[in-house]
Write a protein that holds these residues in place. Sequence first.
Motif, short mmCIF file in Angstrom:
data_model
loop_
_atom_site.label_atom_id
_atom_site.label_comp_id
_atom_site.label_asym_id
_atom_site.label_seq_id
_atom_site.Cartn_x
_atom_site.Cartn_y
_atom_site.Cartn_z
N LEU A 1104 0.84 -1.02 0.03
CA LEU A 1104 0.13 0.27 0.62
C LEU A 1104 1.16 1.10 -0.37
O LEU A 1104 0.14 2.04 -0.65
N ILE A 1105 1.61 1.37 0.14
CA ILE A 1105 3.45 2.55 0.04
C ILE A 1105 2.90 2.53 -0.96
O ILE A 1105 3.64 1.84 -2.19
N PRO A 1106 2.61 3.88 -1.63
CA PRO A 1106 2.72 3.91 -2.64
C PRO A 1106 4.81 3.91 -3.74
O PRO A 1106 5.33 3.74 -2.90
N SER A 1107 4.69 3.80 -4.75
CA SER A 1107 5.44 3.10 -5.72
C SER A 1107 5.63 4.64 -6.42
O SER A 1107 4.92 4.92 -7.11
N LEU A 1108 7.06 4.95 -6.28
CA LEU A 1108 7.56 5.79 -7.11
C LEU A 1108 8.91 4.89 -8.05
O LEU A 1108 9.78 5.56 -7.00
N PRO A 1109 9.02 4.98 -8.40
CA PRO A 1109 9.94 4.41 -9.53
C PRO A 1109 11.13 5.96 -9.44
O PRO A 1109 11.37 6.37 -9.84
N ASP A 1110 12.20 5.09 -9.46
CA ASP A 1110 13.86 5.88 -9.02
C ASP A 1110 14.01 6.44 -10.20
O ASP A 1110 14.53 7.79 -10.51
N ARG A 1111 13.26 5.86 -11.56
CA ARG A 1111 14.18 6.46 -12.38
C ARG A 1111 13.53 7.38 -13.03
O ARG A 1111 13.84 8.24 -13.43
N VAL A 1112 12.28 7.76 -12.50
CA VAL A 1112 11.55 8.47 -13.07
C VAL A 1112 11.72 9.72 -12.05
O VAL A 1112 12.06 11.09 -12.87
N SER A 1113 11.85 9.56 -11.12
CA SER A 1113 12.02 10.47 -10.43
C SER A 1113 13.88 11.36 -10.04
O SER A 1113 13.63 12.40 -10.12
N PHE A 1114 14.71 10.67 -10.84
CA PHE A 1114 16.05 10.88 -11.06
C PHE A 1114 16.66 10.70 -12.31
O PHE A 1114 17.50 10.34 -12.24
#
Lengths: 1381, 212
Positions: A1104-1114
């Motif tokens: 349930l913890i939201p997923s945020l790809p590193d590749r996108v964020s960085f």
Amino acid sequence: TAEEAYNFFTLNFELEPQDGTEKKSKKREKQKKTTEKDSDEEGGGVVEDEAAPLVRDEEEALFVIEQSSRDFLEVKKAEYVGYRKRIQQESELLFTPSFRTVPTTIKLPENMKPRYLEDEGLYVGERPPISLTNENILENRILKMEEVILTHMPHKIMVLPDPIKESSTRPPLFHMEEDLDPALHTVYRKSKYANLYIAGAADPEGDYQLDVDVSGLIFSHHPLFSREHVLGARLAQLYDQYLTRQHNNLTGHLTDKVNFIHGGESLTQAMQRRISEYSLEVRNTRQLRDSEQEKDRTLLKHIVKVWKELKALRDFQKFTNTPYKLSLRRENVDRTSDERDYEDEILAEVVELEAEIEEDYQKKFAEYKKQLQEWKLCRRKQKTKKKKRKKKKKGQAQDETEEEDEDQDPPEKPDFDSIEQRVREKASRIRRKPGESILIPELSASGNITASELCPRPETARREDVTRRSLFVKILYNDKEVSRTDSRSLNTDFRVHFGQIFNLKIINCPQSINLQVFEEIGSSCYLLAQVFVPVPEPSVVADRVSLEEFEFSSNQRVMFDHEGVGSDVPLSFEADGSNKQTLLTSGKLSCRVYWGSGEDDVALAPPVSQQHGGIHSGLSRLDAVTFIGASGLYDMKKIGEWATQSRLDPNDPKNASIMQLLKVATSGEVTAPEYFRLEQLQEEFNFVTDEELERSKRFRLLALRYQEVAEFRNYKCVPSLEREVTDKVFQEYEKRLKEGEIVDTKEHLDSHRALVAKYLQKIRESVINRFLLAKHHYILSDLVVEEEIPSIGILGLNLFKLAEPKRPLKPQRKARKKVTAQNLSDGDIKLLINIIRAFDIPIRRPQSNKPGQSSQSAIQGSDWLLSQVQVRPFVEVSFQRTVLQTTTADGPNPCWNEELQLPFSAPNGDYSAAVLQSVKDEVFINIFDEVVYETGDQDRAKSIHTRVEKHWLGSVKIPFSTIYSQSRIDGTFKVHTPAVLLGYSKERSYGTNGAYDTLRSLSEGAFITLFITIEPQLVPGESVREKFDSQEEERLLQASERFEREAAQVYPNRPCITTVIDLNGKTVFITRYIRPLNPPQELLDASPDNPQETTALVARFVALIPSLPDRVSFSGVCDLWSTCDQFLTLLAGDEEEHAVLLCNYFLSMGKKAWLIIGTAIPEGPTAYVLTLEQSRYLIWNPSSAQYYGQYDTFCPLQTIGCLVNADNVWFNIQEYTSPMTVSFDTTKANLWKPFFSRSFSHPGLSSVQVTSGQASEHCVIIEKILKEKIMEWRPRHPTRWNRYCTTTLKQFLPKLELSGGQDMAEGHRHELQSLLGDNNISGFPLHMPFSEIRPIIEAVYSTGVHNVQASNVEFALAVYVHPYPNNVLSVWVYLASLVRT
Amino acid sequence: AVMATSNPSVFLLSVNGQIEGANFPEYDNLYCKYCFVYGHDWAPTSGLEEGITQITCKGSESSHKLIWNFPLETTFKSTNPSGWPQLVVSVYGPDVFGNDVVRGYGATHIPFTPGQHTRTIPMFVPEPTWRLQKFTSWLLGRRPEYTDPKVVAQGEGREVTRVRSQGFVTVSFHIITKDIKKLGYDTGPSSLANTPSATSGWSTGEQPYNME
């Protein structure tokens, strides 16, 4: 002849067509043998002329019918221009002059005769030779050209001689050298190197010799000094000082001077006049002498003090190291005479001082008097004036003046009594007492040194160390090593004697002589210190110069574990360790440098003009070092001298520093500026002032573009004028800057999440900045395309390829050409999505218990049809708001096999890899059911209106960044179907294909097989090559690098990670992330009896913890791993963080768990969790809380690269990588290669993990936003909300959350149906973890519920947010459309 | 036609000229590609931005010179002298085995001052990293090449390459500028600053004249 040729050609030409016709007719004959009337035709052809036209016509008509289409074609020869014709054509264009003589008649106009000058007796001269043909050609050509003009032409054209002589007019130069004019002889001179050579040095007689005499060196401090040595050295130093002072005898000198001046006063009358000058001098001299005397005395005191310390130390350590011995000789003096002298001196001084003060007083008094007089004068004037003007006020004015008079006091009389007191005090301080004997210290080095055997252990170690050391000196002339002394071992007294003289024959002008002192320990040697020796004057020869001592020191830090005190180490002689001193290695090198003397005692130095002649040669004049030598640079006077001599240009920027120095030197203020300026002239070069730069919008735009700020990176054509830069340009940028500060509450719901988002933004920026920096580091392959060296294997393969079949039966895939992203533009990139098939799509449920079933037969009919059809699914793909769909297929296992092409456009038209990686768009693949309703008017039976509705069944979403980094995605994906699908059942039709079903038995739900790629194939961005700093041991880092490299070599496709980068940008070993962590207590308490349920709940919590790809964020720079603590605070992370957290929770729950580093569909490289439960391995997808058995066909994990737990990392060295074929027994060395083994054991790495919840509001906000959005998406239709349905749905959602989304559709549907009987409901709940509002909106939009266009449609929307610990939120959105039937 | 306002916001740079030829003593049958590299604030307004010449083989008598005489005619407009256009030329030709290989890269700035200029551009090629590669690249006819010929017009990242110098290319330019001075940039020779220039129009180094 031409005519013959003509005949020949024409004859041939006429013959040929005849041949051709004959041949043709023969051919025709053959062709028409089958036709009956071929003889007739033949005949017809022969008797063509005689034949009656009628018959002919008939025959023709007959033939027309039978003629085939072929006969209508005109058979023609290839176009060919005959040779003759071409000649003819060419002759119109070309002219070939004939070389026959032109008849004179043509040349001349009519009725004229040629004139022969020779015949007339005139001199004609010799014609230059010219060939007859050329002449003829030329004449013919002229004639042809001038045909029209026909000027008068001589019978022969005029000829001029060739202006170019055959032989050159210049005499040839190939003479022998002797023949050459002596003036033209070249002389060889050796080229000179920038005047550095001494003129004539190359001549044998002009050899100059510089002798360097290196005598020896003494250390005043050496790391190997014992404490005693330190004291000894200090003593020796003080004693030396004493001796030199004694030698100079300054005190005596000055005393004599004082006396002399005193005496001199009375001697000559002439000097009396300048008495004031003398007294001043006397005073100065006395002061000088007093200070010297004081120094003498303190020095003596120091010597005695140090000697006492030394003795104490010797007593304490019970051995002696130094031979120093101090004895104080007492020299008795005659007490009475001494006292008299003393008193005399004091008296003299007192008298002098009195005189001085008296004089001072007199001076002041005189001044005062003068002032008084002036004032009186002034007052008198005033008085007279006043008298004239204001006689009445006379008395008053007088009072005033008297008052003023009192103000100015005469100077005070000095106090003479205190003077004597002061003088006596001073004398007792700086001079010995009268009658006290004079102490003369004598230092001798005659003491005994305790033998090594008697010394304690550390002292012997020190002595041994001393004997191991040896020293030598390198001699560098003009920075080149020319010679070096022998290596001499270090004596126990730290003196080294070399006594070597080096004769340097020099050619270059001496610039520097540098002696480098090297110390050798065993075989290694290192530079201790450098000594620069000034270049001697040209007159300096051996006997004119004595040995000089040059001090040197080194700031090297040396420490020992024995008695040696080391260097640059604080040292204290006090018992309590206070008063620490730091000693540096230092010493004196005694040497001398002089010019060698020749046979007749002439110094072998270059002449003065040469050396100082450098003044004339531009180069060395500017070089101060050459002129005054290195040591002179510290001498201001010398520099000043040099500067005036060489007449430096003060305006030359090269001289700026020197001029500055001189200015300071001459003005006498040696006050260095308090700041240090690296670029002192920067200000002068500034283009505009800083304020102007700030103000100008244009400069700001240029600067921002230079900084590669995202909005301006590719900004074209910055306007040239300030006024043309509009503020609009910055609006977006400024808005973004502002947004960084102002938290958008609408986007983030609560302040915590807003803070997290802000924090993430900051990290992102810093990483991007680092990335931008790294992007400017190039490696060769970025710039140069080069063929790889073909290995033997490749050569062999190529040879093998030659033999392989041209069209093999089983063709292999060929790699597509990769395209670098930089030169792409909009529309170049397409996303290819191949939708192949799907399994187990939910089927329609016949609405059997529907009330009012009988009322409308049309619907019933369609129901009947529906139950036949089961489901008619089609796939709709939406990407960047482009929507494409496949055709509709039938049945729950449809097969489409269709390719959809979606255009892709990058943000801002920037197709660089960094931008492409950060594209956040997702590909939504939605499966819909096409439902056809017939809504025809009952009256008109003929026209049947059908309404097509699409019902959403499920979706798969794949981020673009995954497709980009993977370059192709190929596989079967689980379709995310809503937990409840009204009107559909997920029951599978068993029994149709038994073998197939057993494969699927473990997995539930619908699946879709896809193939996705980008056309053209893009080169995925590379990760940064930057090496991050680390706190890990170097050995470990090297080992991990080696481990990863070896793994990549043998199995290039298996991901292997041993080190990762944490949020601070530091490299951390991966096992540090694994550590048992307690899951939140609420989760454990939920079902204490059922461990299986607890496990599922924990997995669900993590998912349930939201997923945020590193590749996108960085922006694809690198993978950052945050610790679980950070992860839970940030509430965002990608698969690795989820996996680590899940693994850690499982470990604390007593499970055996590992982290799997591998690749999965569709994430690409990712991390999963492996657990061992009852001898069965389970693979957990941490981001979806799904688990799979090892032998599950639809497990998304494709490759297992390595396993990680808290103790070790194992790399998969088995043949296969898919979970089904892998054995998880890590103890087997032939299957798993461990990182830590017996040879490199686990160093006990500690973990980086740290051992460590308002929802209804959110519901309201989300619901409001979603409702607004849905209305926004239906601009042409009114959107009505069914409140009753909404409240009903709202009650369902908590139940769904409790059941974890388990299938409870049946009861649910019944309930709904009974509640809203006569409505046709279609709807479903959506479930997702909460991070931001936007993804929820996107998800709702992609379902397309709002597209229902029936006029009487109503909607129901319910939102439920379930809070979990650590602010984890689970969001449910129930969306339904109701159509009143 | 009166084409300029009294307050221009862009200046124009017209480049005419030709790639005259090259001097590659060892090679023959070469052709030349050219392109312009310019900064963000520049835009070509007319003419070709890149081109390719014919293949020329050396004449037997002329002293080893390859003549292309390939005309260049491009006009740029710009707002900012930063990123002044550069001409990048790269020369290709067959090697011993007939493979088309690169023979040289070179670049030069378009001259700043109006008038006629001739530039001789020294050419170079990247070197193979390994000696073995040198041999294989010779054998296979696939020499190392720059990923983009425009690399030679930029300074960034060049330090990682090793090149070998190879021949010269001669280019002649005729430069005309317009409005460059009105925007405050003085590129002409100092003497030119004093000559009374026409109010608007193109100016060459020799004399200003009006284009009506």
